[in-house]
Design a protein around this motif. Structure first.
Motif, PDB file in Angstrom:
ATOM      1  N   MET A 107       0.789  -1.253   0.008  1.00 28.25           N
ATOM      2  CA  MET A 107      -0.023   0.049  -0.055  1.00 28.25           C
ATOM      3  C   MET A 107       0.969   1.360   0.064  1.00 28.25           C
ATOM      4  O   MET A 107       0.564   2.158  -0.658  1.00 28.25           O
ATOM      5  N   ILE A 108       1.987   1.251   0.861  1.00 27.28           N
ATOM      6  CA  ILE A 108       2.771   2.306   0.790  1.00 27.28           C
ATOM      7  C   ILE A 108       3.352   2.657  -0.534  1.00 27.28           C
ATOM      8  O   ILE A 108       3.404   3.735  -0.931  1.00 27.28           O
ATOM      9  N   ALA A 109       4.031   1.663  -1.326  1.00 22.53           N
ATOM     10  CA  ALA A 109       4.605   1.583  -2.472  1.00 22.53           C
ATOM     11  C   ALA A 109       3.669   2.058  -3.658  1.00 22.53           C
ATOM     12  O   ALA A 109       4.087   2.890  -4.367  1.00 22.53           O
ATOM     13  N   GLU A 110       2.258   1.707  -3.489  1.00 20.87           N
ATOM     14  CA  GLU A 110       1.359   2.132  -4.410  1.00 20.87           C
ATOM     15  C   GLU A 110       1.058   3.619  -4.265  1.00 20.87           C
ATOM     16  O   GLU A 110       1.048   4.377  -5.171  1.00 20.87           O
ATOM     17  N   SER A 111       1.368   4.251  -3.208  1.00 19.26           N
ATOM     18  CA  SER A 111       1.008   5.726  -2.823  1.00 19.26           C
ATOM     19  C   SER A 111       2.083   6.640  -3.057  1.00 19.26           C
ATOM     20  O   SER A 111       1.857   7.865  -3.229  1.00 19.26           O
ATOM     21  N   LEU A 112       3.475   5.883  -3.419  1.00 19.06           N
ATOM     22  CA  LEU A 112       4.617   6.982  -3.674  1.00 19.06           C
ATOM     23  C   LEU A 112       4.405   7.384  -5.320  1.00 19.06           C
ATOM     24  O   LEU A 112       3.922   6.891  -6.254  1.00 19.06           O
TER      25      LEU A 112
END
Length: 112
Positions: A107-112
């Motif tokens: 989820m963090i990677a997708e938000s970057l």
């Protein structure tokens, strides 16, 4: 460990930090490596918190140290801590599984 590989594939690195061994002896790079091996881990970096420089126990003395363990996600470009979770025996710990941590990383990677 399949989850470890998926974490790396998601763009994260696994860093094991051993504060102390089962006998209460401050963690060393070798005792950390021994623990990783005992868990079947072949990926990641290893830190013995008893040997961190310039001050030993830098991780356990950090605001994230809780006397047990913690997982932390840091964005490489900003060096910002964007997620922290704790694990240990007793109450007050989230105790995420590897799969749950992987979902947070994705989820963090997708938000970057």
């Amino acid at each position: 460990m399949q989850v470890e590989q998926q974490i790396v594939d998601a763009g994260a690195e696994v860093i094991w930090i051993l504060a102390q061994d089962g006998f209460g002896t401050p963690g060393t790079a070798q005792s950390c490596r021994n623990f990783m091996d005992s868990q079947g881990s072949e990926l990641g970096w290893c830190v013995g918190d008893g040997q961190t420089a310039p001050t030993a126990e830098a991780f356990m003395d950090s605001p994230f140290g809780n006397g047990k363990g913690f997982d932390m996600v840091v964005v490489r470009e900003t060096m910002e801590v964007v997620f922290v979770t704790s694990h240990g025996i007793g109450g007050g710990f989230e105790n995420l599984t590897g799969e749950e941590l992987l979902a947070e990383i994705q989820m963090i990677a997708e938000s970057l």
